[in-house]
Design an enzyme around this catalytic site. Structure first.
Site, PDB file in Angstrom:
ATOM      1  N   LYS A   1      -7.534   1.775  -2.548  1.00 21.95           N
ATOM      2  CA  LYS A   1      -7.260   1.424  -1.380  1.00 21.95           C
ATOM      3  C   LYS A   1      -7.447   2.465  -0.231  1.00 21.95           C
ATOM      4  O   LYS A   1      -7.693   2.323   0.986  1.00 21.95           O
ATOM      5  CB  LYS A   1      -5.890   0.631  -1.336  1.00 21.95           C
ATOM      6  CG  LYS A   1      -5.388   0.386   0.034  1.00 21.95           C
ATOM      7  CD  LYS A   1      -6.175  -0.695   0.790  1.00 21.95           C
ATOM      8  CE  LYS A   1      -5.331  -1.168   2.235  1.00 21.95           C
ATOM      9  NZ  LYS A   1      -4.196  -1.687   2.359  1.00 21.95           N
TER      10      LYS A   1
ATOM     11  N   THR B   1       0.781  -1.084  -0.154  1.00 24.47           N
ATOM     12  CA  THR B   1      -0.018   0.069  -0.002  1.00 24.47           C
ATOM     13  C   THR B   1       1.048   0.990  -0.148  1.00 24.47           C
ATOM     14  O   THR B   1       1.745   1.424   0.880  1.00 24.47           O
ATOM     15  CB  THR B   1      -0.977   0.047   1.268  1.00 24.47           C
ATOM     16  OG1 THR B   1      -1.964  -0.979   1.139  1.00 24.47           O
ATOM     17  CG2 THR B   1      -1.869   1.212   1.248  1.00 24.47           C
TER      18      THR B   1
ATOM     19  N   LYS C   1      -0.803   5.318   8.565  1.00 27.53           N
ATOM     20  CA  LYS C   1      -0.354   5.384   7.294  1.00 27.53           C
ATOM     21  C   LYS C   1      -1.175   5.643   6.244  1.00 27.53           C
ATOM     22  O   LYS C   1      -1.090   6.499   5.218  1.00 27.53           O
ATOM     23  CB  LYS C   1       0.404   4.259   7.048  1.00 27.53           C
ATOM     24  CG  LYS C   1       1.005   4.035   5.718  1.00 27.53           C
ATOM     25  CD  LYS C   1       1.629   2.426   5.273  1.00 27.53           C
ATOM     26  CE  LYS C   1       2.005   2.254   4.025  1.00 27.53           C
ATOM     27  NZ  LYS C   1       2.361   0.766   3.676  1.00 27.53           N
TER      28      LYS C   1
END
Length: 331
Positions: A206, A131, A281
């Protein structure tokens, strides 16, 4: 068309041409043709390790590489093979999967000296399940294309449990042909495979999804904290909201208070799951993307700020649903 794509096309032709044959025979042909490959897997951590093991179980030869000796040992114990270097792994692999912490690591592993693009053979299929930021995904994908290597960005959702069970959701960005070549391998590691569009759109999906998740979890936690202050039993609130307009995944599948959903981390003292540091994050990545694209995401920005406070107060290794404790003033 590279060898992997040819195998996929051959298998699909066989499936279409043998509808009257026994379904198990046809299915075995498909797996034999598409899955008998040498796969290189870089990044054997909490997510990458079980993903690689599922590829081993599917009959692949899986060369693994990680900086952690313990991770390498676990991979070998599960039937995988250790690669001495990225170069050795890349030179031998038909397919390479990477699961790395951040965009800078992905760029280095692929584009750095002795990296994948320098040492892998033309036609090698590349799958990055890290990611990372959308820009890094697109830069590396373009470099791969220039090196004659089909590539997809394929970040995942589903956590460590989903990685182990092979039930991950993959959000995939890349050309149609690269997606079709990658699909048989992704289906070994996941249950839901969605082609989001061109290069970088897997990463976009995502971070958008996880921004929504982070916002909704804070909302659910605030509702339970308010209910406590007002003397409303948590189970009663769950029974009402789970069947009313407040219903959402953060409530019904991942309830942040103990009791209503036995499988939620709240019943395990907020052991992750999906750690708060990882949520932070992803929220930061969403804010970077919002800034570069000019999108207004005020709730996303506030969620990032709250998770930063939670992590800085000692919650970084707890499940992200543990932010309910921060809202109660417990950390």
């Amino acid at each position: 068309m590279n060898r992997l794509e040819s195998n996929c096309e051959a298998a699909r032709g066989q499936l279409q041409g043998n509808r009257s044959t026994d379904s198990m025979t046809t299915r075995n042909f498909f797996w034999e043709e598409t899955m008998a490959s040498t796969v290189g897997f870089v990044g054997l951590g909490n997510m990458g390790g079980p993903m690689a093991i599922n590829l081993v179980k599917a009959g692949h030869r899986v060369l693994g590489f990680d900086l952690s000796e313990a991770a390498m040992a676990a991979h070998a114990e599960a039937g995988g093979e250790k690669a001495v270097s990225i170069g050795e792994l890349a030179a031998a692999a038909d397919v390479i999967v990477t699961m790395l912490p951040a965009g800078k690591h992905v760029r280095q592993i692929y584009q750095g000296e002795g990296g994948i693009l320098e040492t892998a053979r033309p036609g090698t299929l590349l799958i990055d399940s890290s990611t990372i930021d959308v820009e890094s995904a697109r830069v590396v994908s373009k470099a791969a294309e220039e090196s004659d290597m089909p590539m997809v960005d394929a970040p995942v959702s589903g956590g460590v449990a989903g990685a182990a069970a092979g039930t991950l959701t993959f959000m995939v960005g890349g050309a149609d042909s690269a997606f079709e070549a990658a699909r048989p391998f992704l289906e070994v590691m996941g249950k839901t495979i969605v082609h989001a569009g061109g290069a970088g759109t897997g990463q976009a999906a995502k971070i958008c999804n996880n921004m929504l998740l982070g916002i909704s979890m804070i909302g659910v936690c605030e509702a339970f904290v308010l209910a406590e202050k007002l003397g409303l039993d948590a189970q009663k609130l769950f029974d009402i909201s789970s069947t009313a307009s407040g219903q959402c995944w953060s409530l019904t599948s991942y309830c942040p208070v103990p009791g209503p959903v036995p499988s939620s981390p709240a019943n395990r003292d907020y052991q992750p799951g999906f750690a708060a540091a990882m949520m932070l994050k992803d929220l930061k990545l969403a804010q970077e993307a919002a800034g570069s694209s000019g999108a207004a995401t005020p709730l996303g920005a506030e969620a990032a700020s709250l998770y930063a406070l939670f992590c800085n107060s000692g919650g970084e290794s707890q499940d992200f649903s543990g932010i309910v404790k921060f809202l109660r003033g417990e950390t």
